[in-house]
Design a protein around this motif. Structure first.
Motif, short mmCIF file in Angstrom:
data_model
loop_
_atom_site.label_atom_id
_atom_site.label_comp_id
_atom_site.label_asym_id
_atom_site.label_seq_id
_atom_site.Cartn_x
_atom_site.Cartn_y
_atom_site.Cartn_z
N ASP A 159 -14.08 -9.12 -2.78
CA ASP A 159 -14.20 -8.85 -1.35
C ASP A 159 -12.93 -9.37 -0.69
OD1 ASP A 159 -16.82 -8.60 -2.39
OD2 ASP A 159 -17.69 -9.08 -0.45
N PHE A 160 -12.15 -8.46 -0.10
CA PHE A 160 -10.92 -8.83 0.60
C PHE A 160 -11.17 -8.82 2.11
CE2 PHE A 160 -9.42 -6.85 -3.33
CZ PHE A 160 -8.33 -7.60 -3.69
N THR A 161 -10.78 -9.86 2.81
CA THR A 161 -10.82 -9.84 4.27
C THR A 161 -9.61 -9.07 4.77
OG1 THR A 161 -9.62 -11.93 4.43
CG2 THR A 161 -12.04 -12.07 4.37
N PRO A 162 -9.61 -8.62 6.04
CA PRO A 162 -8.45 -7.86 6.53
C PRO A 162 -7.12 -8.56 6.25
CG PRO A 162 -10.23 -7.76 8.11
CD PRO A 162 -10.65 -8.76 7.05
N GLY A 163 -6.19 -7.80 5.67
CA GLY A 163 -4.86 -8.32 5.36
C GLY A 163 -4.74 -9.05 4.04
N ALA A 164 -5.87 -9.38 3.39
CA ALA A 164 -5.81 -10.09 2.11
C ALA A 164 -5.38 -9.13 1.01
CB ALA A 164 -7.16 -10.70 1.78
N ARG A 165 -4.65 -9.66 0.05
CA ARG A 165 -4.13 -8.83 -1.04
C ARG A 165 -3.77 -9.69 -2.24
NH1 ARG A 165 -0.88 -9.55 3.34
NH2 ARG A 165 1.23 -10.33 3.02
N THR A 166 -3.64 -9.03 -3.38
CA THR A 166 -3.20 -9.73 -4.58
C THR A 166 -1.69 -9.97 -4.49
OG1 THR A 166 -2.62 -7.73 -5.82
CG2 THR A 166 -4.91 -8.52 -5.99
N HIS A 167 -1.19 -10.80 -5.37
CA HIS A 167 0.24 -10.91 -5.59
C HIS A 167 0.64 -9.73 -6.48
CE1 HIS A 167 0.53 -15.57 -4.87
NE2 HIS A 167 -0.13 -14.94 -3.92
N TRP A 168 1.94 -9.52 -6.63
CA TRP A 168 2.43 -8.54 -7.59
C TRP A 168 1.94 -8.97 -8.97
CZ3 TRP A 168 4.59 -4.02 -6.49
CH2 TRP A 168 5.23 -3.85 -5.25
N HIS A 169 1.54 -8.02 -9.79
CA HIS A 169 1.08 -8.34 -11.14
C HIS A 169 1.07 -7.08 -12.00
CE1 HIS A 169 -2.56 -7.03 -9.03
NE2 HIS A 169 -3.10 -6.76 -10.22
N ARG A 179 -11.55 -0.15 3.56
CA ARG A 179 -10.28 0.57 3.44
C ARG A 179 -9.24 -0.41 2.94
NH1 ARG A 179 -6.53 1.56 7.27
NH2 ARG A 179 -7.92 0.77 8.88
N GLY A 180 -8.43 0.04 1.99
CA GLY A 180 -7.44 -0.85 1.40
C GLY A 180 -6.12 -0.15 1.16
N LEU A 181 -5.25 -0.88 0.48
CA LEU A 181 -3.91 -0.40 0.16
C LEU A 181 -3.60 -0.76 -1.29
CD1 LEU A 181 -2.09 -1.82 3.33
CD2 LEU A 181 -2.91 0.52 3.00
N VAL A 182 -2.79 0.08 -1.93
CA VAL A 182 -2.31 -0.20 -3.27
C VAL A 182 -0.88 0.31 -3.36
CG1 VAL A 182 -3.20 1.96 -4.27
CG2 VAL A 182 -2.84 -0.02 -5.75
N ALA A 227 -6.88 -5.34 1.01
CA ALA A 227 -7.45 -4.72 2.21
C ALA A 227 -6.34 -4.25 3.14
CB ALA A 227 -8.34 -5.72 2.93
N ALA A 228 -6.67 -3.26 3.96
CA ALA A 228 -5.78 -2.84 5.04
C ALA A 228 -5.73 -3.96 6.08
CB ALA A 228 -6.30 -1.54 5.66
N PRO A 229 -4.72 -3.96 6.97
CA PRO A 229 -4.62 -5.03 7.96
C PRO A 229 -5.82 -5.13 8.90
CG PRO A 229 -2.58 -3.78 7.87
CD PRO A 229 -3.58 -3.05 7.02
N ASP A 230 -6.53 -4.01 9.10
CA ASP A 230 -7.61 -3.98 10.07
C ASP A 230 -8.98 -3.67 9.44
OD1 ASP A 230 -7.05 -1.40 9.33
OD2 ASP A 230 -7.07 -0.58 11.36
N SER A 231 -9.13 -3.91 8.15
CA SER A 231 -10.39 -3.58 7.49
C SER A 231 -10.67 -4.52 6.32
CB SER A 231 -10.33 -2.14 6.95
OG SER A 231 -11.52 -1.80 6.28
#
Length: 133
Positions: free
Chosen positions: A42-52, A66-69, A97-101
């Motif tokens: 579960d990612f909160t808005p703006g949370a993301r993994t490091h490069w890997h 909604r997220g980003l990859v 996650a996207a910045p607003d989701s």
């Protein structure tokens, strides 16, 4: 065959040496078994993994939000519930996650995971491309 009912899953609300920017809640659905690890995050808005990267690749299944990859050198792609992503072996990438989701996904990681640097804010905020629907 291994059957893992929910009461036996190794769930956690975080992990030592976290490889996330922002607040994310990884839940280990299946700890390393035959080179496969399954996590629901579960990612909160703006949370993301490091490069890997993953020795034998990774499958992401977006469950909610909604997220980003992004793979290194490629565009930032918008993810929505129902999307599945295949990341080939050794491909450096990040997701979150996207910045607003919020976003929830299940990550099926194959082989060893190699962690790298955090995703820079300018990389994260790059114009995202819609995936085909």
């Amino acid at each position: 065959m291994i059957h893992i009912p929910p009461r036996q899953q190794a769930g956690t609300a975080g992990k030592a040496g976290s490889q996330f920017t922002g607040v994310a809640f990884p839940y280990v659905t299946m700890a390393a078994t035959d080179g496969v690890v399954i996590n629901t995050v579960d990612f909160t808005p703006g949370a993301r993994t490091h490069w890997h990267s993953h020795e034998d690749g990774q499958i992401l299944q977006v469950l909610a939000g909604r997220g980003l990859v992004q793979s290194e050198g490629g565009p930032v792609v918008i993810l929505r519930a129902g999307d599945t992503v295949w990341v080939p072996p050794g491909e450096r990438h990040w997701h979150g996650a996207a910045p607003d989701s919020f976003m929830v996904h299940t990550a099926i990681s194959l082989g060893e995971t190699t962690w790298d640097a955090p995703v820079a804010e300018e990389e994260y905020r790059a114009k995202a491309e819609e995936n085909e629907r």
